[in-house]
Motif scaffolding. Sequence first.
Motif, PDB file in Angstrom:
ATOM      1  N   PRO A  37       1.580   4.110   4.590  1.00 35.94           N
ATOM      2  CA  PRO A  37       0.251   3.752   5.104  1.00 35.94           C
ATOM      3  C   PRO A  37      -0.597   2.984   4.102  1.00 35.94           C
ATOM      4  O   PRO A  37      -1.341   2.074   4.488  1.00 35.94           O
ATOM      5  CB  PRO A  37      -0.375   5.118   5.425  1.00 35.94           C
ATOM      6  N   ILE A  38      -0.510   3.339   2.815  1.00 38.18           N
ATOM      7  CA  ILE A  38      -1.266   2.600   1.799  1.00 38.18           C
ATOM      8  C   ILE A  38      -0.782   1.163   1.736  1.00 38.18           C
ATOM      9  O   ILE A  38      -1.588   0.213   1.675  1.00 38.18           O
ATOM     10  CB  ILE A  38      -1.136   3.289   0.426  1.00 38.18           C
ATOM     11  N   GLY A  39       0.538   0.979   1.735  1.00 36.97           N
ATOM     12  CA  GLY A  39       1.088  -0.370   1.691  1.00 36.97           C
ATOM     13  C   GLY A  39       0.662  -1.206   2.877  1.00 36.97           C
ATOM     14  O   GLY A  39       0.321  -2.385   2.739  1.00 36.97           O
ATOM     15  N   VAL A  40       0.651  -0.603   4.082  1.00 34.37           N
ATOM     16  CA  VAL A  40       0.234  -1.319   5.286  1.00 34.37           C
ATOM     17  C   VAL A  40      -1.246  -1.682   5.216  1.00 34.37           C
ATOM     18  O   VAL A  40      -1.650  -2.807   5.514  1.00 34.37           O
ATOM     19  CB  VAL A  40       0.533  -0.461   6.531  1.00 34.37           C
ATOM     20  N   ALA A  41      -2.064  -0.724   4.784  1.00 35.44           N
ATOM     21  CA  ALA A  41      -3.510  -0.952   4.748  1.00 35.44           C
ATOM     22  C   ALA A  41      -3.904  -2.007   3.731  1.00 35.44           C
ATOM     23  O   ALA A  41      -4.828  -2.797   3.964  1.00 35.44           O
ATOM     24  CB  ALA A  41      -4.232   0.359   4.443  1.00 35.44           C
ATOM     25  N   LEU A  42      -3.206  -2.049   2.603  1.00 31.69           N
ATOM     26  CA  LEU A  42      -3.577  -2.963   1.525  1.00 31.69           C
ATOM     27  C   LEU A  42      -2.656  -4.176   1.441  1.00 31.69           C
ATOM     28  O   LEU A  42      -2.821  -5.012   0.547  1.00 31.69           O
ATOM     29  CB  LEU A  42      -3.568  -2.215   0.185  1.00 31.69           C
ATOM     30  N   GLY A  43      -1.702  -4.278   2.353  1.00 26.83           N
ATOM     31  CA  GLY A  43      -0.797  -5.417   2.355  1.00 26.83           C
ATOM     32  C   GLY A  43       0.098  -5.475   1.137  1.00 26.83           C
ATOM     33  O   GLY A  43       0.387  -6.557   0.618  1.00 26.83           O
ATOM     34  N   ALA A  44       0.562  -4.313   0.672  1.00 25.12           N
ATOM     35  CA  ALA A  44       1.376  -4.245  -0.550  1.00 25.12           C
ATOM     36  C   ALA A  44       2.788  -3.797  -0.209  1.00 25.12           C
ATOM     37  O   ALA A  44       2.971  -2.845   0.557  1.00 25.12           O
ATOM     38  CB  ALA A  44       0.743  -3.277  -1.545  1.00 25.12           C
ATOM     39  N   PRO A  45       3.821  -4.456  -0.765  1.00 21.97           N
ATOM     40  CA  PRO A  45       5.206  -4.029  -0.527  1.00 21.97           C
ATOM     41  C   PRO A  45       5.534  -2.759  -1.312  1.00 21.97           C
ATOM     42  O   PRO A  45       4.758  -2.312  -2.163  1.00 21.97           O
ATOM     43  CB  PRO A  45       6.021  -5.213  -1.035  1.00 21.97           C
ATOM     44  N   ALA A  46       6.707  -2.197  -1.052  1.00 22.17           N
ATOM     45  CA  ALA A  46       7.119  -0.951  -1.707  1.00 22.17           C
ATOM     46  C   ALA A  46       7.205  -1.113  -3.220  1.00 22.17           C
ATOM     47  O   ALA A  46       6.915  -0.181  -3.971  1.00 22.17           O
ATOM     48  CB  ALA A  46       8.469  -0.486  -1.158  1.00 22.17           C
ATOM     49  N   SER A  47       7.574  -2.317  -3.689  1.00 21.98           N
ATOM     50  CA  SER A  47       7.670  -2.538  -5.132  1.00 21.98           C
ATOM     51  C   SER A  47       6.312  -2.444  -5.815  1.00 21.98           C
ATOM     52  O   SER A  47       6.221  -2.093  -6.999  1.00 21.98           O
ATOM     53  CB  SER A  47       8.302  -3.905  -5.417  1.00 21.98           C
TER      54      SER A  47
END
Length: 456
Positions: A37-47
């Motif tokens: 969810p953090i990655g989706v909300a902030l547009g950040a990949p898993a890396s």
Amino acid sequence: MTAVAPAGFDRRLIVPMILGSILNPVNSSILAVALVPIGVALGAPASDTAWLVSALYLATSVGQPVVGRLVEMYGPRRLFLAASVLVGAGGVLGTVAPNLPALVVARVLIGLGTCAGYPASMYLIRREGERTGTDSPAGVLTTLAVATQTVAVIGPTLGGLLIDVGGWRATFTVNVPLALGCAVLGALRLPRTTATPRDRSLAATIDLPGIALFTATLVSLLLFLMDPVVQRWYLLALTVAAGAALTRWELRAATPFLDLRLLGGNRPLLVTYARALLTAGVSYSLLYGYPQWLEQGRGLSPSTTGLVLLPIFATGLGVSALTGRRAEIRGKLVVGAAMQVAVAGLLLLLGPRSPIWLIVVVALMAGVPQGLNNLANQNAVYHQADPDRIASSAGLLRTFFYLGAIAASTAGGAVLSPVDDTAGLHDLALFMLVAAGAFLVLTLVDRSLSRVAAVT
């Protein structure tokens, strides 16, 4: 949970010891279902979101032995209270952070704040054991281990529920009441100590150059591992140079941060640290990689993911409670390592259409080493370490454990990016299989563990 303590042990200490020690595992387990969810909300990949994991463990890797040494010098109370403030500050910052870098700073603050609980607890257990004449307070050590397992039980599930109710920021906000509870209980129950005039000279008693070199070694190594390409070879060279300078300095320092002579003469303790690194590499690969695959590769919601992970930690809790009072250490580690090998092999069989029952079986099997390995390594350090260095030795155990967690998050960030698909899960399982196999071999050849069990 009812605390179990040997006769004469000051029971007032147990609740603050437990609350301080669970701060780190709760922040580890609760984030497992929040990364996506953090990655989706902030547009950040898993890396990139992997830095939320690495930041906390890098901070604690450096901070645990430092704070452990400070506990030995100044007593646990002051360090415990200061650390509580940092955890609360990190929780507030994470609640209002506008971007990923701010969240990373919040995780660093939380990581530094969680450094005091475990070393302070081991220090208090050792001192109370000496005061009451109980050489091996197995009941208290088990209570501490079971408490961390209990937090791990509710962490992913609580994280999923918090995300459903208040969004992913609630996984940071939860640190505020926890920090407040630590501060109040620490102020009321932990013993006061009086520093001597010599103790007040921090620069004279703390090896600041050693800490700086240790930090440089870890940070440069982590930066390289996060993106291990030829163009970043200079980071690896910096790691080697800083490590060599650290070794040279520590062998000459009057009050070394890492007493290499003492560590070098205690091979069983060094082997225990290596086992902690390997077992953490396996368990945290599962803790962080498996939920991401369940959410994106298998299509489960965060709350459902938290529920299907529950058997891992519930089984671990039960195993710790059932085996905690048994003096045997080597047998626990052999079984735990073998089960880690089996779990890694089973992950290779999973796919996007795997039935829920098979996912639950993986979780049930993974709970066995979760309940055996951490408790056995903790008890080994208690008996192998110099009694006067128990807090810093316990801190170093956590350092190596967190290094394994960093390796796990790095591996997960590499193989699960940009999409957490089944091929990435299988690559992560191979990494786990190698680490678990090394852990099993290291345990089988370590005969010193039998001698530890003989004197407990």
